[in-house]
Design an enzyme around this catalytic site. Structure first.
Site, PDB file in Angstrom:
ATOM      1  N   LYS A  70       0.807  -1.235   0.000  1.00 20.57           N
ATOM      2  CA  LYS A  70       0.000   0.000   0.000  1.00 20.57           C
ATOM      3  C   LYS A  70       0.842   1.288   0.000  1.00 20.57           C
ATOM      4  O   LYS A  70       0.492   2.259  -0.661  1.00 20.57           O
ATOM      5  CB  LYS A  70      -0.951   0.008   1.201  1.00 20.57           C
ATOM      6  CG  LYS A  70      -2.095  -1.001   1.082  1.00 20.57           C
ATOM      7  CD  LYS A  70      -3.057  -0.849   2.250  1.00 20.57           C
ATOM      8  CE  LYS A  70      -4.193  -1.839   2.178  1.00 20.57           C
ATOM      9  NZ  LYS A  70      -5.197  -1.624   3.231  1.00 20.57           N
ATOM     10  N   ASP A 106     -10.262   2.903   2.441  1.00 19.75           N
ATOM     11  CA  ASP A 106     -10.381   2.299   3.777  1.00 19.75           C
ATOM     12  C   ASP A 106     -11.104   3.228   4.760  1.00 19.75           C
ATOM     13  O   ASP A 106     -11.896   2.772   5.590  1.00 19.75           O
ATOM     14  CB  ASP A 106      -8.995   1.943   4.335  1.00 19.75           C
ATOM     15  CG  ASP A 106      -8.437   0.661   3.726  1.00 19.75           C
ATOM     16  OD1 ASP A 106      -9.236  -0.182   3.267  1.00 19.75           O
ATOM     17  OD2 ASP A 106      -7.202   0.504   3.704  1.00 19.75           O
TER      18      ASP A 106
HETATM   19  P1  NAP Z   1       0.173  -2.887  10.858  1.00 21.11           P
HETATM   20  O1  NAP Z   1       0.395  -1.693   9.995  1.00 21.11           O
HETATM   21  O2  NAP Z   1       1.166  -3.988  10.857  1.00 21.11           O
HETATM   22  O3  NAP Z   1      -0.007  -2.362  12.393  1.00 21.11           O
HETATM   23  C1  NAP Z   1      -0.188  -3.287  13.416  1.00 21.11           C
HETATM   24  C2  NAP Z   1      -0.515  -2.557  14.718  1.00 21.11           C
HETATM   25  O4  NAP Z   1      -0.834  -3.541  15.711  1.00 21.11           O
HETATM   26  C3  NAP Z   1       0.632  -1.735  15.276  1.00 21.11           C
HETATM   27  O5  NAP Z   1       0.124  -0.592  15.923  1.00 21.11           O
HETATM   28  C4  NAP Z   1       1.243  -2.713  16.308  1.00 21.11           C
HETATM   29  O6  NAP Z   1       1.919  -2.054  17.363  1.00 21.11           O
HETATM   30  C5  NAP Z   1      -0.013  -3.343  16.854  1.00 21.11           C
HETATM   31  N1  NAP Z   1       0.234  -4.636  17.496  1.00 21.11           N
HETATM   32  C6  NAP Z   1       0.519  -5.818  16.895  1.00 21.11           C
HETATM   33  N2  NAP Z   1       0.634  -6.795  17.821  1.00 21.11           N
HETATM   34  C7  NAP Z   1       0.415  -6.216  19.031  1.00 21.11           C
HETATM   35  C8  NAP Z   1       0.413  -6.704  20.363  1.00 21.11           C
HETATM   36  N3  NAP Z   1       0.642  -7.991  20.642  1.00 21.11           N
HETATM   37  N4  NAP Z   1       0.152  -5.830  21.375  1.00 21.11           N
HETATM   38  C9  NAP Z   1      -0.109  -4.526  21.096  1.00 21.11           C
HETATM   39  N5  NAP Z   1      -0.096  -4.009  19.846  1.00 21.11           N
HETATM   40  C10 NAP Z   1       0.156  -4.838  18.828  1.00 21.11           C
HETATM   41  O7  NAP Z   1      -1.225  -3.589  10.527  1.00 21.11           O
HETATM   42  P2  NAP Z   1      -2.554  -2.913   9.895  1.00 21.11           P
HETATM   43  O8  NAP Z   1      -2.494  -3.025   8.420  1.00 21.11           O
HETATM   44  O9  NAP Z   1      -2.759  -1.579  10.516  1.00 21.11           O
HETATM   45  O10 NAP Z   1      -3.674  -3.956  10.379  1.00 21.11           O
HETATM   46  C11 NAP Z   1      -4.019  -4.052  11.747  1.00 21.11           C
HETATM   47  C12 NAP Z   1      -5.281  -4.887  11.894  1.00 21.11           C
HETATM   48  O11 NAP Z   1      -6.364  -4.255  11.205  1.00 21.11           O
HETATM   49  C13 NAP Z   1      -5.170  -6.298  11.284  1.00 21.11           C
HETATM   50  O12 NAP Z   1      -5.857  -7.190  12.119  1.00 21.11           O
HETATM   51  C14 NAP Z   1      -5.893  -6.177   9.957  1.00 21.11           C
HETATM   52  O13 NAP Z   1      -6.468  -7.397   9.530  1.00 21.11           O
HETATM   53  C15 NAP Z   1      -6.992  -5.185  10.321  1.00 21.11           C
HETATM   54  N6  NAP Z   1      -7.487  -4.438   9.154  1.00 21.11           N
HETATM   55  C16 NAP Z   1      -8.809  -4.531   8.880  1.00 21.11           C
HETATM   56  C17 NAP Z   1      -9.327  -3.833   7.809  1.00 21.11           C
HETATM   57  C18 NAP Z   1     -10.781  -3.942   7.520  1.00 21.11           C
HETATM   58  O14 NAP Z   1     -11.201  -3.619   6.397  1.00 21.11           O
HETATM   59  N7  NAP Z   1     -11.584  -4.376   8.475  1.00 21.11           N
HETATM   60  C19 NAP Z   1      -8.487  -3.026   6.994  1.00 21.11           C
HETATM   61  C20 NAP Z   1      -7.132  -2.952   7.321  1.00 21.11           C
HETATM   62  C21 NAP Z   1      -6.637  -3.672   8.403  1.00 21.11           C
HETATM   63  P3  NAP Z   1       3.483  -1.682  17.253  1.00 21.11           P
HETATM   64  O15 NAP Z   1       3.541  -0.393  16.487  1.00 21.11           O
HETATM   65  O16 NAP Z   1       3.891  -1.563  18.656  1.00 21.11           O
HETATM   66  O17 NAP Z   1       4.138  -2.837  16.520  1.00 21.11           O
END
Ligand code: NAP
Length: 282
Positions: A70, A106
């Site tokens: 992205k 999004d």
């Molecule tokens: P990302 O850019 O990798 O960000 C992940 C986030 O989760 C970071 O803030 C990370 O914190 C935090 N994190 C991961 N493991 C953690 C833990 N054990 N304890 C506390 N914080 C934790 O991922 P993303 O693309 O934003 O996606 C995040 C979630 O949103 C995923 O589950 C994804 O499937 C979902 N999502 C859903 C949609 C939808 O359409 N519904 C769209 C996009 C994403 P740190 O910065 O500390 O690593």
């Protein structure tokens, strides 16, 4: 000569898990459009060439971009819509006059999902956003657009929360994970954008006591649909919104661009995707 069937794609790496073909395939059948929507696994080293191929009319009218492309898509496209500019990432590509354009749907998907399930979210002004990754950026843009003026970003890694606060301006503040409880105080909306709650990605013992009774709790996670956070919110009698509505709604503007018809997110579509999620979880 009849028009050739239009082809769209979702590209990622990996991409096998994507539900987007199920969603767009449903709409193509519903409208009786002889087009296709295909999964394309593109390794990071080949992504620039893939985008370049689009501008040369290599068969696709556009498509979706998912992890890990992205941000790279944002850098590669020749034109961006306002949401992509604000979010710093592109999830939708299309070609106009030989130029690859990039948008981000999004934030729209998140807002439309809350409009469906918790319309009073628009009256709120204070939100706690957990996480500082890609989903957080889109959701913060949606909140700012809706008029939220006190957005508290809570993240495990403080630097990432600080970066987002700097990017999105004065209505944001950055907080560490152990301040979560304080950040929920007087919040109209709490949104989990971390992968916590996703099957296999760890869990937390959520303490939502500080949230006011009017608060809406939303989760970006949709595998499982009912996350422990949403269960805790419902247990307190709060309105809880799962992440599937965001996924379904973000797909609609792309479909309209590529295939010329605006699709609706219906209960039938939702049930189709829920059944697929349940099959995968079994
Ligand atoms: P990302 O850019 O990798 O960000 C992940 C986030 O989760 C970071 O803030 C990370 O914190 C935090 N994190 C991961 N493991 C953690 C833990 N054990 N304890 C506390 N914080 C934790 O991922 P993303 O693309 O934003 O996606 C995040 C979630 O949103 C995923 O589950 C994804 O499937 C979902 N999502 C859903 C949609 C939808 O359409 N519904 C769209 C996009 C994403 P740190 O910065 O500390 O690593």
């Amino acid at each position: 000569m009849a028009d050739r069937p239009r082809r769209a794609f979702v590209c990622g790496h990996p991409v096998a898990h994507s539900r987007s073909p199920l969603i767009h395939g449903f709409w193509l059948r519903q409208f009786g459009i002889a087009g296709s929507y295909e999964k394309v696994d593109v390794a990071p080293a080949k992504f620039a060439a893939f985008v370049d191929g689009l501008s040369r009319g290599d068969g696709f009218v556009g498509g979706n971009v998912t992890i890990p492309h992205k941000e790279r898509a944002f850098a590669l496209v020749k034109r961006r819509d306002a949401a992509a500019e604000a979010i710093g990432a592109v999830n939708t590509l299309w070609v106009e006059e030989g130029l690859v354009h990039g948008g981000n749907t999004d934030a729209y998907g998140f807002s439309a999902s809350l409009d469906e399930r918790a319309p009073r979210w628009r009256e709120g002004r204070t939100a706690a956003v957990l996480g500082a990754g890609g989903a957080a950026r889109a959701i913060i843009h949606a909140l700012k657009t809706a008029g939220y003026s006190d957005i508290r970003i809570v993240n495990r890694t403080p630097d990432r929360a600080n970066e987002l606060a700097a990017r999105f301006g004065a209505s944001l503040s950055a907080h560490s994970w152990n301040c979560l409880r304080d950040c929920l105080d007087a919040a109209d909306l709490m949104v989990n954008t971390t992968s916590v709650g996703m099957a296999g990605k760890g869990e937390l013992d959520w303490d939502l006591a500080a949230l006011p009774q009017r608060a809406v709790v939303a989760d970006a996670v949709y595998t499982p649909l009912e996350t422990p956070l949403l269960a805790a919110a419902r247990g307190r009698g709060l309105t809880a919104v799962d992440g599937l509505g965001m996924l379904l709604n973000q797909a609609a503007p792309g479909f309209e661009r590529w295939f010329g018809r605006r699709p609706r997110v219906t209960a039938e579509l939702r049930n189709l995707v829920v059944a697929d999620l349940e099959r995968s979880a079994a």
